[in-house]
Design a protein around this motif. Structure first.
Motif, PDB file in Angstrom:
ATOM      1  N   ASP A   1       0.849  -1.178   0.000  1.00 18.56           N
ATOM      2  CA  ASP A   1       0.000   0.000   0.000  1.00 18.56           C
ATOM      3  C   ASP A   1       0.894   1.241   0.000  1.00 18.56           C
TER       4      ASP A   1
ATOM      5  N   ASN B   1      -0.591  -4.941   0.674  1.00 20.74           N
ATOM      6  CA  ASN B   1      -1.938  -4.643   0.190  1.00 20.74           C
ATOM      7  C   ASN B   1      -2.806  -5.898   0.162  1.00 20.74           C
ATOM      8  N   ARG B   2      -4.033  -5.739  -0.278  1.00 22.37           N
ATOM      9  CA  ARG B   2      -4.991  -6.854  -0.271  1.00 22.37           C
ATOM     10  C   ARG B   2      -4.523  -7.988  -1.182  1.00 22.37           C
TER      11      ARG B   2
ATOM     12  N   ASP C   1     -11.443  -2.678  11.619  1.00 17.27           N
ATOM     13  CA  ASP C   1     -12.027  -1.497  10.990  1.00 17.27           C
ATOM     14  C   ASP C   1     -11.981  -0.336  11.988  1.00 17.27           C
TER      15      ASP C   1
ATOM     16  N   ARG D   1      -3.156  -3.500   4.663  1.00 14.96           N
ATOM     17  CA  ARG D   1      -4.299  -2.589   4.528  1.00 14.96           C
ATOM     18  C   ARG D   1      -5.162  -3.132   3.395  1.00 14.96           C
ATOM     19  N   LEU D   2      -6.396  -3.499   3.737  1.00 12.37           N
ATOM     20  CA  LEU D   2      -7.273  -4.149   2.767  1.00 12.37           C
ATOM     21  C   LEU D   2      -8.017  -3.135   1.911  1.00 12.37           C
ATOM     22  N   ASP D   3      -8.555  -2.081   2.547  1.00 13.45           N
ATOM     23  CA  ASP D   3      -9.306  -1.084   1.784  1.00 13.45           C
ATOM     24  C   ASP D   3      -9.702   0.042   2.714  1.00 13.45           C
ATOM     25  N   GLY D   4      -9.486   1.292   2.328  1.00 20.66           N
ATOM     26  CA  GLY D   4      -9.926   2.423   3.126  1.00 20.66           C
ATOM     27  C   GLY D   4      -9.395   2.346   4.552  1.00 20.66           C
TER      28      GLY D   4
ATOM     29  N   GLU E   1      -9.825  -0.308   6.533  1.00 17.74           N
ATOM     30  CA  GLU E   1      -9.894  -1.722   6.887  1.00 17.74           C
ATOM     31  C   GLU E   1      -8.508  -2.352   6.809  1.00 17.74           C
TER      32      GLU E   1
ATOM     33  N   ASP F   1     -10.638 -15.056  -0.637  1.00 17.61           N
ATOM     34  CA  ASP F   1     -11.633 -13.994  -0.514  1.00 17.61           C
ATOM     35  C   ASP F   1     -12.770 -14.408   0.411  1.00 17.61           C
TER      36      ASP F   1
END
Length: 953
Positions: A536, A543-544, A569, A608-611, A613, A668
């Protein structure tokens, strides 16, 4: 009058008598050794007509016409030509001359003798190319028979000829000895011609072997094919090669002629290929196609068509090449124009010689010799011009090669990539300016001086590298290498080298040709891209993509150990991001990432998966250990404070935990389970931890909502929603037109209708309402456009809007676009907004209302009375209608407090100029009570039940 009729009858009955005045050919002692029958007559009949038929029919017999001198007779395939001559022996003794008809290509020739006194018919000979050679009366290539005439005897001779061609009328009477001498002389002459042509073919074959020029191959083919054509036409091939197979003779004529023309045309094309461009190139191609058409004509064409193709092809090829010669004259191509003129003269002479041997031309002995001399002269000139032409082409080719070498020289020294040539042991032979610059030198001389002792190995970072490169080159012709290298000053760069081994000129040793490209910047960029592919860029965490790869590796490993995943989160991220700015949000993410790294060891994978999260992978760890780590993270975040521009924020987390299962194959799915647990944890409050349990009620409820989300997206995409309507009835006043509210239903795959209570909460929670609101407005406007009659009856339509749609930045513009695209009047639409939504998003709601009220739309405040501050916000809310919450209306008759609330809402609305609508009106009694209270409109099951929109039509 009678006299005129008499004259007509006399003319009609006497005209055949005049046609019978046939002159006689006399044979006397002064006759030459061969006598051409000048008194000759002919007529054309059907092929099946026999001599008996001619003699039996006076009219047919009298239709013979005299043959003029050197006249040729043309007729069709299914016809025959009859020649008739009368011969008398005026000598004082019996004679035995030979009658000869010279037309070797004829399909069928029948010679008859008729006695004038007895009218007896005698068949003297029947032969032709359709019959075996041995059936001929005399074994010669022409058609000859013996005659016997007594002293003073007069006979009639009839000759029937069948052939789809131009038939010559060359019939002669020979003395036997003279005829034999002539046949021997002709055979010798034809043999000489054949020998000359085969000698020319062999000569061109030798030239082909010496020069490898295809022109001589075509010349060889031309003479061989022409020799065969010549032999077929003069009968030599039939007599010598296939006397018992007449069918071969017919097919071979057109095959050999087509091949001759094709070889001639290919020779022209090859010799003049530099000048055959554009139109002339297509003419040459057409000539080759014409020759091929003639070559294969025995497979599909009749005799007449084959003859037409023969003359057409010869004419086209000669004429097109004639005009090509004129073009070369105008262009000043002297050698080329002489070559083509001589080639045309050769082909024309060969055609005339062939026609002579076939009997079409006057067969005087000097005429073939003259043509043969012309052919030999033409071929001699052709050879001379070929040498001149080849010499000029060689000079042109040498000039082109020098020019090409100069181009290669320029390319080598001006190329962007570095180029070099070295010996096998590394000594530099040559290098271009690009390589000199890459290696850090200013000239080729300085580069050669630097490599005098150790060669090019000084530019490798390790001594053995060059030896490895050479070893790989020796296993194949070329190789590509990507490696670090050294410049002259010792600095390092990355280079892409392509090299190959080749033989050195005038030597048996090998040399190395190669190129070098400086890819240092590209290499660094690739390393950066490789880093970004797994990291990231903001937090420098994985990253994811990388996180999923690590989970996938664990799932596919042979180990049966369990693994855990934490889904974390940040609760306050969106609040900080919106109340401050995005820089504050980025700073929060960086600080929280650093905080997590302080409490995680290197054995765990943090991403860091997203935003806001994050994910933590605990390989070979149990749920107990995962809980321990989660509590450590919560303890750390409780002590953490985020400070931004004198503002202090308390941050909390929601953590979901899941354990990998034996049947897990998709990373996933594992992350989604942890994410679902995290969502449940956040719903329960701040700083909560939730373990994923498929049997837990909260988990099942969450899963149901997730399923609804997928189904609702599918419904929007494939139009599975259904529009319903419910009538709104005016109570105290009469209103013209239809007034109703648009309602939404969902049609399932089994065609069941589901109400909004089942799915609306999920749609609101997961942000699908803007998508659904857009769908409702668009579908309803489209329906109105398709039903203009209903549009005329419409007074008002109410459409509900959600709070998430009102805060959508693009929603207002999208609705405006739909009004414009479907041309719907603004005054027909009333948007309903719930009281709770209006209060929470007051500014956005007021902006939306003000925009569309100016256009003519009206607005209704739905579920009024359900909030704690209803009256306080009402005066700031520009609405046209107030919909009283149905909970107050339903128990209106039994609860005096509900009645009082309803009355107070109406009074305030009336004072502010708003009209009221009562929901949940379920019977007539409630309707009457509302009328007494002064309510303007009523809606509910007591008025009308919800119905599909189409029922209004």
């Amino acid at each position: 009058m009678c006299f005129r009729l008499l004259l007509i009858y006399v003319f009609l009955f006497t005209s055949p008598l005049f046609a019978l005045q046939i002159e006689v050919n006399q044979l006397n002692k002064n006759s030459e050794s061969n006598l051409t029958l000048n008194q000759l007559y002919f007529q054309i009949t059907d092929a099946n007509v026999k001599l008996d038929d001619l003699l039996a029919s006076t009219t047919a017999h009298h239709q013979f016409q005299p043959v003029t001198k050197k006249q040729q007779v043309q007729f069709k395939e299914k016809q025959a030509v009859w020649f008739h001559a009368s011969i008398i022996n005026t000598q004082f003794h019996t004679i035995t001359p030979i009658l000869e008809y010279h037309f070797p290509p004829a399909d069928l020739v029948e010679i008859y003798q008729v006695n004038r006194q007895s009218q007896d018919i005698k068949l003297l000979g029947r032969a032709g190319n359709n019959l075996p050679f041995y059936e001929r009366s005399l074994p010669y290539r022409s058609y000859a028979v013996n005659l016997t005439l007594a002293r003073g005897e007069q006979i009639d001779v009839y000759i029937k000829v069948q052939d789809a061609a131009i038939v010559p009328s060359n019939i002669r009477i020979w003395q036997p000895n003279a005829f034999i001498d002539y046949q021997q002389q002709t055979a010798m002459f034809d043999g000489i011609l054949q020998g000359v042509m085969w000698l020319l073919a062999f000569y061109n074959l030798l030239l082909l072997y010496q020069t490898r020029d295809k022109l001589y191959l075509y010349n060889t083919g031309f003479f061989i094919c022409f020799s065969l054509t010549f032999a077929v036409l003069n009968g030599m091939a039939f007599a010598a090669l296939w006397p018992n197979h007449p069918e071969i003779n017919q097919a071979t004529l057109y095959l050999s002629t087509g091949a001759t023309l094709l070889m001639f045309n290919l020779a022209i094309r090859h010799a003049l290929r530099r000048y055959l461009t554009g139109f002339w190139r297509w003419c040459n191609i057409a000539s080759s196609l014409a020759a091929l058409t003639l070559l294969f004509s025995p497979l599909y064409a009749s005799g007449e068509l084959k003859l037409l193709l023969l003359f057409s092809c010869i004419g086209w090829i000669l004429i097109s090449n004639f005009f090509l010669a004129l073009r070369l004259i105008n262009a000043g191509k002297h050698q080329s124009k002489r070559f083509i003129w001589i080639s045309i003269l050769t082909a024309l002479s060969a055609a005339l010689l062939t026609a002579t041997q076939a009997g079409y031309l006057n067969n005087i002995l000097n005429w073939p010799y003259l043509l043969l001399a012309v052919i030999l002269f033409s071929l001699a000139l052709t050879s001379f011009n070929l040498q001149r032409l080849t010499k000029n082409q060689s000079i042109s080719q040498l000039t082109a090669e020098v020019k090409e070498l100069q181009q290669y020289h320029d390319i080598f020294h001006n190329a962007v990539e570095g180029l070099f040539i070295t010996t096998l042991d590394g000594q530099l032979i040559n290098a271009n300016a690009a390589l000199i610059s890459i290696l850090g030198y200013d000239s080729l001389a300085s580069l050669k001086k630097a490599t005098e002792k150790k060669g090019m190995s000084i530019f490798y970072t390790e001594e053995q590298q060059r030896a490895e490169v050479v070893a790989q080159l020796q296993t194949g012709y070329s190789r590509n290498f990507e490696m670090p290298a050294l410049r002259g000053d010792g600095s390092t760069f990355w280079g892409l080298m392509s090299a190959r081994l080749s033989k050195a000129p005038n030597s048996n040793s090998n040399i190395i040709h190669g190129s070098v490209i400086d890819i240092t910047d590209k290499k660094h960029a690739y390393e950066q891209l490789n880093y970004l592919a797994n990291h990231d860029p903001l937090t420098a965490l994985f990253n994811r993509h990388y996180f999923e790869q690590q989970i996938s590796n664990l799932l596919t490993s042979s180990s049966k150990a369990t693994h855990c995943v934490l889904f974390v989160d940040i609760d306050q991220f969106r609040l900080i991001n919106s109340s401050c700015d995005h820089n504050a949000g980025d700073a929060l993410l960086k600080q929280v990432s650093d905080l997590f790294k302080q409490h995680l060891n290197s054995r765990y994978t943090l991403a860091r998966l997203d935003g806001d999260e994050f994910g933590v992978l605990l390989a070979n760890k149990t749920i107990k250990e995962a809980y321990a780590l989660a509590y450590r993270l919560l303890d750390a975040i409780k002590e953490f404070r985020f400070i931004w521009q004198d503002n202090i924020f308390i941050v909390s987390l929601g953590i979901g935990i899941t354990e990998t299962l034996i049947n897990d194959v998709n990373p996933d799915a594992v992350i989604k389970r942890a994410g679902a647990a995290c969502t449940i944890a956040k719903q329960k409050g701040q700083n909560r931890i939730q373990l994923y349990d498929a049997n837990d009620q909260d988990t099942q409820r969450h899963q149901n909502e997730i399923n609804w989300v997928s189904q609702l997206r599918h419904a929007v995409e494939f139009d599975q929603f259904v529009l319903y309507q419910q009538i709104i009835k005016p109570i105290s006043a009469v209103e013209q037109g239809l007034h109703y509210e648009i309602l939404l239903r969902l049609r399932t795959e089994d065609n069941n209708i589901i109400g909004p209570d089942s799915f609306m909460s999920s749609a609101e929670r997961y942000g699908l309402m803007p998508l659904i609101d857009r769908w409702v407005i668009k579908q309803y406007f489209h329906w109105l456009q398709q039903h203009p009659a209903h549009l005329k009856q419409l007074s008002k339509c109410c459409i509900n809007l959600s709070g998430s749609s009102l805060i959508d930045a693009n929603f207002k513009q999208d609705v405006q676009t739909l009004f414009h695209d479907y041309n719907i009047a603004y005054s027909l639409i009333c948007f309903e907004i719930t009281e709770t939504v209006a209060i929470v998003n007051l500014q956005n709601t007021v902006d939306f209302i003000n925009h569309f009220r100016k256009k003519g739309c009206q607005f209704s405040l739905d579920d009024f009375g359900s909030g704690f501050s209803s009256y306080g916000y009402l005066k700031n809310f520009p609405a046209d209608y107030i919909k009283i919450d149905g909970h107050f209306v339903r128990d209106l008759l039994d609860d005096p407090y509900d009645k009082a609330i309803v009355k107070s809402i109406h009074d305030i609305a009336q004072a502010m100029g708003m009209r009221t609508v009562a929901e949940y009106v379920e019977n007539e009694r409630i309707l009457n009570e509302l009328k007494l209270l002064g309510i303007d409109y009523a809606q509910g099951y007591g008025i009308a039940r919800p119905q599909p929109l189409g029922n209004l039509l």
